[in-house]
Design a protein around this motif. Structure first.
Motif, PDB file in Angstrom:
ATOM      1  N   LEU A  26      -2.340   6.707   7.975  1.00 14.97           N
ATOM      2  CA  LEU A  26      -2.753   8.076   7.667  1.00 14.97           C
ATOM      3  C   LEU A  26      -2.148   8.561   6.353  1.00 14.97           C
ATOM      4  O   LEU A  26      -2.798   9.286   5.593  1.00 14.97           O
ATOM      5  N   PHE A  27      -0.908   8.173   6.081  1.00 14.82           N
ATOM      6  CA  PHE A  27      -0.240   8.556   4.844  1.00 14.82           C
ATOM      7  C   PHE A  27      -1.011   8.028   3.640  1.00 14.82           C
ATOM      8  O   PHE A  27      -1.317   8.768   2.701  1.00 14.82           O
ATOM      9  N   VAL A  28      -1.381   6.759   3.681  1.00 17.87           N
ATOM     10  CA  VAL A  28      -2.106   6.146   2.575  1.00 17.87           C
ATOM     11  C   VAL A  28      -3.503   6.761   2.454  1.00 17.87           C
ATOM     12  O   VAL A  28      -3.915   7.182   1.365  1.00 17.87           O
ATOM     13  N   GLN A  29      -4.227   6.837   3.562  1.00 16.57           N
ATOM     14  CA  GLN A  29      -5.599   7.348   3.512  1.00 16.57           C
ATOM     15  C   GLN A  29      -5.656   8.796   3.048  1.00 16.57           C
ATOM     16  O   GLN A  29      -6.488   9.163   2.212  1.00 16.57           O
ATOM     17  N   THR A  30      -4.779   9.627   3.576  1.00 16.32           N
ATOM     18  CA  THR A  30      -4.783  11.044   3.219  1.00 16.32           C
ATOM     19  C   THR A  30      -4.403  11.244   1.764  1.00 16.32           C
ATOM     20  O   THR A  30      -4.997  12.072   1.069  1.00 16.32           O
ATOM     21  N   THR A  31      -3.429  10.500   1.293  1.00 17.76           N
ATOM     22  CA  THR A  31      -3.019  10.621  -0.107  1.00 17.76           C
ATOM     23  C   THR A  31      -4.157  10.226  -1.039  1.00 17.76           C
ATOM     24  O   THR A  31      -4.472  10.963  -1.987  1.00 17.76           O
TER      25      THR A  31
ATOM     26  N   GLU B 253       0.830  -1.204   0.000  1.00 21.74           N
ATOM     27  CA  GLU B 253       0.000   0.000   0.000  1.00 21.74           C
ATOM     28  C   GLU B 253       0.866   1.256   0.000  1.00 21.74           C
ATOM     29  O   GLU B 253       0.581   2.225  -0.707  1.00 21.74           O
ATOM     30  N   LEU B 254       1.937   1.245   0.806  1.00 26.65           N
ATOM     31  CA  LEU B 254       2.832   2.399   0.843  1.00 26.65           C
ATOM     32  C   LEU B 254       3.565   2.576  -0.482  1.00 26.65           C
ATOM     33  O   LEU B 254       3.750   3.697  -0.958  1.00 26.65           O
ATOM     34  N   GLN B 255       3.966   1.475  -1.087  1.00 21.84           N
ATOM     35  CA  GLN B 255       4.636   1.554  -2.383  1.00 21.84           C
ATOM     36  C   GLN B 255       3.699   2.114  -3.453  1.00 21.84           C
ATOM     37  O   GLN B 255       4.109   2.943  -4.276  1.00 21.84           O
ATOM     38  N   GLN B 256       2.443   1.697  -3.436  1.00 17.39           N
ATOM     39  CA  GLN B 256       1.472   2.205  -4.405  1.00 17.39           C
ATOM     40  C   GLN B 256       1.165   3.677  -4.148  1.00 17.39           C
ATOM     41  O   GLN B 256       0.978   4.448  -5.091  1.00 17.39           O
TER      42      GLN B 256
END
Length: 172
Positions: free
Chosen positions: A153-158, A12-15
């Motif tokens: 939060l990084f994934v959701q906010t992005t 998920e972080l990579q995407q």
């Protein structure tokens, strides 16, 4: 000390990082600002919650910051701040404050009195720190607790900011 969140552990972080590479600079800037505003308070509170004395609060909790880029998120503590009342800078003593120091360290030197006589002085220079710990006392335990939340939060906010921008562009 700086702790970088690894993106290699999560697809998920990579995407999310791949999405940020293809997004307009204004949108990615807005995403970074929003993520930093959300996560900086959580990081500082997580570190503050694990401190046990005033020295740890001054050196670790008061200097806890989050740096956000399109490639990663870095959690920092002990890198900023003016000198403490004793003269030491937080960046100079961040390691012994976080990981402790051997209590029996003795520093012996020769001093000279006002009348010109020399004498030996022995000081125990690490007594103000806790005993040694491999896992740390405040920053590393706080990081293990807060990193999953910050990554989420990084994934959701992005994703949310990207789709909000996409919807606005579709309406206009």
């Amino acid at each position: 000390m700086a702790l970088r969140i690894s993106v290699f552990a999560s697809k998920e972080l990579q995407q999310t990082i791949a999405i940020l590479k293809g997004v307009d600079k204004d949108i990615s800037k807005a995403i970074r600002i929003h993520i930093r505003s959300i996560t900086s308070g959580e990081w500082a509170e997580a570190v503050r919650g694990r401190t046990s004395n005033a020295q740890e609060v001054k050196v670790l909790a008061n200097t806890a910051r989050v740096l956000v880029s399109n490639q990663n998120i870095t959690l920092r503590a002990g890198h900023i701040g003016k000198a403490l009342s004793g003269g030491a800078k937080p960046s100079d003593i961040v390691r012994p404050v976080e990981f402790g120091a051997p209590q029996n360290t003795v520093n012996t030197y020769t001093a000279r009195s006002r009348k010109g006589k020399t004498f030996r002085v022995t000081r125990h220079t690490n007594r103000q720190f806790r005993g040694p710990s491999r896992t740390g006392y405040a920053v590393y335990p706080a990081a293990s607790k807060v990193i999953p939340r910050i990554a989420s939060l990084f994934v959701q906010t992005t994703i949310r900011t990207f789709f909000e921008g996409f919807e606005r562009a579709g309406r206009g």
